[in-house]
Scaffold this motif. Structure first.
Motif, PDB file in Angstrom:
ATOM      1  N   ARG A 128      -4.262   6.868  -8.007  1.00  0.00           N
ATOM      2  CA  ARG A 128      -3.231   6.103  -7.536  1.00  0.00           C
ATOM      3  C   ARG A 128      -3.433   5.198  -6.319  1.00  0.00           C
ATOM      4  NH1 ARG A 128       1.676   7.038  -4.538  1.00  0.00           N
ATOM      5  NH2 ARG A 128       3.475   5.742  -4.960  1.00  0.00           N
ATOM      6  N   ILE A 129      -3.802   5.868  -5.459  1.00  0.00           N
ATOM      7  CA  ILE A 129      -4.352   5.392  -3.891  1.00  0.00           C
ATOM      8  C   ILE A 129      -5.005   4.198  -4.075  1.00  0.00           C
ATOM      9  CG2 ILE A 129      -5.334   5.551  -1.674  1.00  0.00           C
ATOM     10  CD1 ILE A 129      -2.508   6.781  -1.911  1.00  0.00           C
ATOM     11  N   PHE A 130      -6.293   4.471  -4.897  1.00  0.00           N
ATOM     12  CA  PHE A 130      -7.174   3.412  -5.386  1.00  0.00           C
ATOM     13  C   PHE A 130      -6.721   2.431  -6.066  1.00  0.00           C
ATOM     14  CE2 PHE A 130     -10.374   1.322  -7.393  1.00  0.00           C
ATOM     15  CZ  PHE A 130     -11.811   1.343  -6.447  1.00  0.00           C
ATOM     16  N   ARG A 131      -5.795   2.313  -6.945  1.00  0.00           N
ATOM     17  CA  ARG A 131      -5.252   1.336  -7.860  1.00  0.00           C
ATOM     18  C   ARG A 131      -4.620   0.355  -7.019  1.00  0.00           C
ATOM     19  NH1 ARG A 131      -2.871   4.470 -10.867  1.00  0.00           N
ATOM     20  NH2 ARG A 131      -0.511   4.024 -10.352  1.00  0.00           N
ATOM     21  N   ILE A 132      -3.511   0.974  -6.066  1.00  0.00           N
ATOM     22  CA  ILE A 132      -2.856   0.281  -5.338  1.00  0.00           C
ATOM     23  C   ILE A 132      -3.335  -0.323  -3.966  1.00  0.00           C
ATOM     24  CG2 ILE A 132      -0.401   0.245  -3.950  1.00  0.00           C
ATOM     25  CD1 ILE A 132       0.429   2.288  -6.137  1.00  0.00           C
ATOM     26  N   ASN A 133      -4.070   0.408  -3.458  1.00  0.00           N
ATOM     27  CA  ASN A 133      -4.511   0.230  -1.943  1.00  0.00           C
ATOM     28  C   ASN A 133      -5.807  -0.713  -2.105  1.00  0.00           C
ATOM     29  OD1 ASN A 133      -2.441   1.860  -1.388  1.00  0.00           O
ATOM     30  ND2 ASN A 133      -3.402   2.932   0.282  1.00  0.00           N
ATOM     31  N   GLY A 145       0.966  -1.457   0.201  1.00  0.00           N
ATOM     32  CA  GLY A 145       0.064   0.120   0.097  1.00  0.00           C
ATOM     33  C   GLY A 145       0.861   1.249   0.066  1.00  0.00           C
ATOM     34  N   VAL A 146       0.393   2.371  -0.304  1.00  0.00           N
ATOM     35  CA  VAL A 146       0.932   3.591  -0.295  1.00  0.00           C
ATOM     36  C   VAL A 146      -0.089   4.829   0.456  1.00  0.00           C
ATOM     37  CG1 VAL A 146       2.124   3.322  -2.494  1.00  0.00           C
ATOM     38  CG2 VAL A 146      -0.136   4.195  -2.422  1.00  0.00           C
ATOM     39  N   ALA A 147       0.833   5.730   0.975  1.00  0.00           N
ATOM     40  CA  ALA A 147       0.103   6.680   1.876  1.00  0.00           C
ATOM     41  C   ALA A 147       0.160   7.925   1.057  1.00  0.00           C
ATOM     42  CB  ALA A 147       0.746   7.013   3.232  1.00  0.00           C
ATOM     43  N   HIS A 148      -0.837   8.900   1.749  1.00  0.00           N
ATOM     44  CA  HIS A 148      -1.079  10.273   0.841  1.00  0.00           C
ATOM     45  C   HIS A 148      -1.587  11.054   1.888  1.00  0.00           C
ATOM     46  CE1 HIS A 148      -3.293  13.262  -1.548  1.00  0.00           C
ATOM     47  NE2 HIS A 148      -2.112  13.082  -2.375  1.00  0.00           N
ATOM     48  N   VAL A 149      -1.212  12.394   1.992  1.00  0.00           N
ATOM     49  CA  VAL A 149      -1.515  13.413   2.770  1.00  0.00           C
ATOM     50  C   VAL A 149      -2.403  14.261   1.784  1.00  0.00           C
ATOM     51  CG1 VAL A 149      -0.806  15.360   4.107  1.00  0.00           C
ATOM     52  CG2 VAL A 149       0.339  13.212   4.233  1.00  0.00           C
ATOM     53  N   GLY A 150      -3.684  14.522   2.328  1.00  0.00           N
ATOM     54  CA  GLY A 150      -4.324  15.626   1.609  1.00  0.00           C
ATOM     55  C   GLY A 150      -5.965  15.528   2.085  1.00  0.00           C
ATOM     56  N   LYS A 151      -6.553  16.643   1.923  1.00  0.00           N
ATOM     57  CA  LYS A 151      -8.164  16.822   2.171  1.00  0.00           C
ATOM     58  C   LYS A 151      -8.920  16.509   0.765  1.00  0.00           C
ATOM     59  CE  LYS A 151      -7.154  20.073   5.684  1.00  0.00           C
ATOM     60  NZ  LYS A 151      -7.674  21.321   6.220  1.00  0.00           N
ATOM     61  N   ALA A 152     -10.113  16.431   0.799  1.00  0.00           N
ATOM     62  CA  ALA A 152     -11.031  15.989  -0.480  1.00  0.00           C
ATOM     63  C   ALA A 152     -10.902  17.205  -1.365  1.00  0.00           C
ATOM     64  CB  ALA A 152     -12.546  15.907   0.149  1.00  0.00           C
ATOM     65  N   ASP A 153     -10.688  18.365  -1.066  1.00  0.00           N
ATOM     66  CA  ASP A 153     -10.395  19.442  -1.941  1.00  0.00           C
ATOM     67  C   ASP A 153      -8.862  19.847  -2.386  1.00  0.00           C
ATOM     68  OD1 ASP A 153      -9.896  20.643   0.594  1.00  0.00           O
ATOM     69  OD2 ASP A 153     -10.791  22.465  -0.095  1.00  0.00           O
ATOM     70  N   THR A 154      -8.115  18.889  -1.720  1.00  0.00           N
ATOM     71  CA  THR A 154      -6.784  19.367  -1.985  1.00  0.00           C
ATOM     72  C   THR A 154      -5.948  18.087  -2.615  1.00  0.00           C
ATOM     73  OG1 THR A 154      -6.057  18.581   0.343  1.00  0.00           O
ATOM     74  CG2 THR A 154      -6.469  21.058  -0.168  1.00  0.00           C
ATOM     75  N   THR A 155      -6.632  16.852  -2.896  1.00  0.00           N
ATOM     76  CA  THR A 155      -6.199  15.803  -3.406  1.00  0.00           C
ATOM     77  C   THR A 155      -6.595  15.704  -4.881  1.00  0.00           C
ATOM     78  OG1 THR A 155      -6.737  14.539  -1.392  1.00  0.00           O
ATOM     79  CG2 THR A 155      -6.619  13.102  -3.416  1.00  0.00           C
ATOM     80  N   ALA A 156      -5.512  15.643  -5.572  1.00  0.00           N
ATOM     81  CA  ALA A 156      -5.436  15.633  -7.142  1.00  0.00           C
ATOM     82  C   ALA A 156      -6.000  14.108  -7.523  1.00  0.00           C
ATOM     83  CB  ALA A 156      -4.052  16.022  -7.737  1.00  0.00           C
ATOM     84  N   GLU A 157      -6.699  14.334  -8.898  1.00  0.00           N
ATOM     85  CA  GLU A 157      -7.334  13.278  -9.242  1.00  0.00           C
ATOM     86  C   GLU A 157      -6.391  12.150  -9.390  1.00  0.00           C
ATOM     87  OE1 GLU A 157     -10.530  11.895 -12.732  1.00  0.00           O
ATOM     88  OE2 GLU A 157      -9.160  13.516 -13.105  1.00  0.00           O
ATOM     89  N   ALA A 158      -5.210  12.431 -10.151  1.00  0.00           N
ATOM     90  CA  ALA A 158      -4.226  11.498 -10.201  1.00  0.00           C
ATOM     91  C   ALA A 158      -3.822  10.799  -8.892  1.00  0.00           C
ATOM     92  CB  ALA A 158      -3.148  12.184 -10.987  1.00  0.00           C
ATOM     93  N   ASP A 159      -3.608  11.658  -7.864  1.00  0.00           N
ATOM     94  CA  ASP A 159      -3.155  10.968  -6.669  1.00  0.00           C
ATOM     95  C   ASP A 159      -4.340  10.167  -5.864  1.00  0.00           C
ATOM     96  OD1 ASP A 159      -0.666  12.253  -6.430  1.00  0.00           O
ATOM     97  OD2 ASP A 159      -1.749  13.884  -5.512  1.00  0.00           O
ATOM     98  N   PHE A 160      -5.757  10.259  -6.278  1.00  0.00           N
ATOM     99  CA  PHE A 160      -6.779   9.727  -5.742  1.00  0.00           C
ATOM    100  C   PHE A 160      -6.783   8.135  -6.517  1.00  0.00           C
ATOM    101  CE2 PHE A 160     -10.968   7.947  -5.646  1.00  0.00           C
ATOM    102  CZ  PHE A 160     -11.358   8.243  -4.520  1.00  0.00           C
TER     103      PHE A 160
END
Length: 257
Positions: free
Chosen positions: A108-113, A91-106
């Motif tokens: 990536r998190i979904f794809r791996i975790n 799994g991978v981690a990410h720091v961010g709120k709903a309005d500061t999370t870029a679509e690409a980061d979201f």
């Protein structure tokens, strides 16, 4: 007690942090450990170290978000003999709120975790059914149960891991497949040290102490403590346990008033 002699275990993300501790603990308990890692060189180094110390381990380079790769690799390992345990740890981690999370980061998190866990479940369950059962252990997080600041996408992914655990445990009771998850709070891994060095240069010790004290017990968990709980839950002694989330959190969920 808690012997894994003659058992074969797959550990995703098994060459660093919590996954490394699980790989080492399982090997010490007698299992043949297959380390599934995106970082092939690191996986081979860990496998070599385990084998040099008298254990049995093999390294495999894999992207858990790629279902075809996962299905192919599980099939190759299964061709060597029965698989008894799957630990979904990658799994991978990410720091961010709903309005500061870029679509690409979201994504990536979904794809791996999330999708990565699903892919491994998809690949292993038919094998477990054909061989009379098996054990699945997923790595969730306290973020699946309580609100954690600035962890929107990560919390989403671990909430999915928790509910996938419950669904799998329910669906495959009659197939003798047990499925549980562990929800750690902060664990002192290389990721934590890297995060502090990047985010708080020159203040690492101060911030480490501050983060440690967010756990009521006053410290972070050690990876080996997660490994010990994983060993129990994947051992025959835990044969009556399924569909359960185990917070390993120093009191974080219940005692943080």
């Amino acid at each position: 007690m808690f012997s894994l002699n003659n058992k074969t275990a797959l550990v995703t993300g098994g060459a660093s942090g919590i996954g490394l501790a699980i790989s080492q603990t399982f090997a010490e308990a007698g299992a043949t450990v297959h380390i599934l890692e995106i970082n092939e060189a690191l996986a081979r180094q860990v496998a070599d170290d385990i084998n040099a110390s008298g254990g049995r381990a093999e390294a495999h380079a894999i992207d858990v978000s790629n279902q075809a790769q996962v299905v192919e690799l599980v099939g190759q390992i299964a061709a060597q003999g029965p698989i008894h345990i799957l630990v979904n740890n990658a799994g991978v981690a990410h720091v961010g709120k709903a309005d500061t999370t870029a679509e690409a980061d979201f994504d990536r998190i979904f794809r791996i975790n999330v999708k990565g866990v699903y892919n491994c479940l998809y690949a292993i369950i038919p094998h477990f059914k054909a061989n009379g059962g098996g054990v699945i252990l997923n790595m969730a997080s306290v973020a699946a149960s309580v609100g954690i600041p600035d962890r929107f996408a990560y919390s989403m992914s671990k909430g999915a891991v928790l509910t996938m655990t419950l669904s799998v445990a329910k669906d495959y009771l009659k197939d003798n497949i047990r499925c549980n998850c562990i929800s750690p709070a902060r664990v002192h891994t290389p990721f934590v040290d890297g995060f502090l060095a990047k985010s708080y240069p020159g203040q690492e010790a101060e911030m480490f102490e501050k983060l440690s004290k967010t756990q009521p017990i006053g410290r972070m968990a050690e990876p080996k403590e997660v490994g010990a709980l994983a060993l129990y839950l994947c051992s025959d002694e835990a044969g009556f346990i399924t569909g359960t989330d185990y917070p390993l959190d120093g009191g974080f969920i219940r005692l943080n008033n």
